[in-house]
Design a protein around this motif. Structure first.
Motif, PDB file in Angstrom:
ATOM      1  N   ASP A   1      15.611  16.044  -8.210  1.00 38.77           N
ATOM      2  CA  ASP A   1      16.207  17.230  -7.552  1.00 38.77           C
ATOM      3  C   ASP A   1      17.848  16.850  -7.406  1.00 38.77           C
ATOM      4  N   ALA A   2      18.288  15.664  -7.394  1.00 34.52           N
ATOM      5  CA  ALA A   2      19.645  15.472  -7.434  1.00 34.52           C
ATOM      6  C   ALA A   2      20.378  15.700  -8.785  1.00 34.52           C
ATOM      7  N   LEU A   3      19.775  15.503  -9.666  1.00 36.43           N
ATOM      8  CA  LEU A   3      20.197  15.524 -10.932  1.00 36.43           C
ATOM      9  C   LEU A   3      19.819  16.803 -11.673  1.00 36.43           C
ATOM     10  N   ALA A   4      19.053  17.716 -10.941  1.00 37.20           N
ATOM     11  CA  ALA A   4      18.950  19.135 -11.469  1.00 37.20           C
ATOM     12  C   ALA A   4      20.119  19.596 -12.457  1.00 37.20           C
ATOM     13  N   GLY A   5      19.784  20.285 -13.277  1.00 38.37           N
ATOM     14  CA  GLY A   5      20.963  20.991 -14.142  1.00 38.37           C
ATOM     15  C   GLY A   5      21.874  20.019 -15.084  1.00 38.37           C
ATOM     16  N   PHE A   6      21.623  18.817 -14.817  1.00 36.71           N
ATOM     17  CA  PHE A   6      22.692  17.682 -15.486  1.00 36.71           C
ATOM     18  C   PHE A   6      21.984  17.315 -16.740  1.00 36.71           C
ATOM     19  N   GLY A   7      22.876  17.328 -18.015  1.00 34.57           N
ATOM     20  CA  GLY A   7      22.371  17.068 -19.230  1.00 34.57           C
ATOM     21  C   GLY A   7      22.072  15.664 -19.544  1.00 34.57           C
TER      22      GLY A   7
ATOM     23  N   GLN B   1      11.266  11.878  -7.252  1.00 36.30           N
ATOM     24  CA  GLN B   1      11.361  13.210  -6.897  1.00 36.30           C
ATOM     25  C   GLN B   1      12.931  13.702  -6.421  1.00 36.30           C
ATOM     26  N   GLY B   2      13.402  12.740  -5.586  1.00 37.08           N
ATOM     27  CA  GLY B   2      14.770  12.711  -5.078  1.00 37.08           C
ATOM     28  C   GLY B   2      15.648  12.802  -6.147  1.00 37.08           C
ATOM     29  N   SER B   3      15.458  11.626  -7.166  1.00 35.16           N
ATOM     30  CA  SER B   3      16.486  11.610  -8.214  1.00 35.16           C
ATOM     31  C   SER B   3      16.431  13.021  -9.424  1.00 35.16           C
TER      32      SER B   3
ATOM     33  N   ALA C   1       0.894  -1.111  -0.127  1.00 33.30           N
ATOM     34  CA  ALA C   1       0.019   0.278  -0.037  1.00 33.30           C
ATOM     35  C   ALA C   1       0.803   1.351  -0.153  1.00 33.30           C
ATOM     36  N   LYS C   2       1.949   1.131   0.618  1.00 34.28           N
ATOM     37  CA  LYS C   2       2.970   2.389   0.729  1.00 34.28           C
ATOM     38  C   LYS C   2       3.997   2.517  -0.588  1.00 34.28           C
ATOM     39  N   ALA C   3       4.030   1.541  -1.339  1.00 39.16           N
ATOM     40  CA  ALA C   3       4.873   1.462  -2.275  1.00 39.16           C
ATOM     41  C   ALA C   3       5.015   2.593  -3.374  1.00 39.16           C
ATOM     42  N   PRO C   4       3.787   2.952  -3.747  1.00 45.18           N
ATOM     43  CA  PRO C   4       3.613   4.046  -4.823  1.00 45.18           C
ATOM     44  C   PRO C   4       4.208   5.387  -4.170  1.00 45.18           C
ATOM     45  N   ALA C   5       3.766   5.818  -3.034  1.00 41.35           N
ATOM     46  CA  ALA C   5       4.197   7.071  -2.299  1.00 41.35           C
ATOM     47  C   ALA C   5       6.119   6.717  -2.055  1.00 41.35           C
ATOM     48  N   VAL C   6       6.139   5.638  -1.824  1.00 39.99           N
ATOM     49  CA  VAL C   6       7.908   5.613  -1.757  1.00 39.99           C
ATOM     50  C   VAL C   6       8.592   5.680  -3.129  1.00 39.99           C
TER      51      VAL C   6
END
Length: 52
Positions: free
Chosen positions: A22-28, A18-20, A7-12
């Motif tokens: 954010d972490a890769l923002a600005g990368f081509g 989203q973390g990915s 039940a929690k898997a989609p939220a996880v």
């Protein structure tokens, strides 16, 4: 997996996605491809070190 975990898997998944983003923002795309290849090689080296 338990029903609770399923039940929690989609939220996880969304938090991880989203973390990915954010972490890769600005990368081509080429930079992301290179980073992934380097991280795979690093992981292979670490696996070999643990196996020794």
């Amino acid at each position: 997996m338990t029903d609770n975990a399923l039940a929690k898997a989609p939220a996880v998944r969304e938090v991880l996605r989203q973390g990915s983003v954010d972490a890769l923002a600005g990368f081509g795309e080429d930079e992301i491809t290179t980073l992934c290849a380097l991280l795979r090689r690093l992981n292979e080296n670490l696996d070999r070190m643990v196996a020794e």
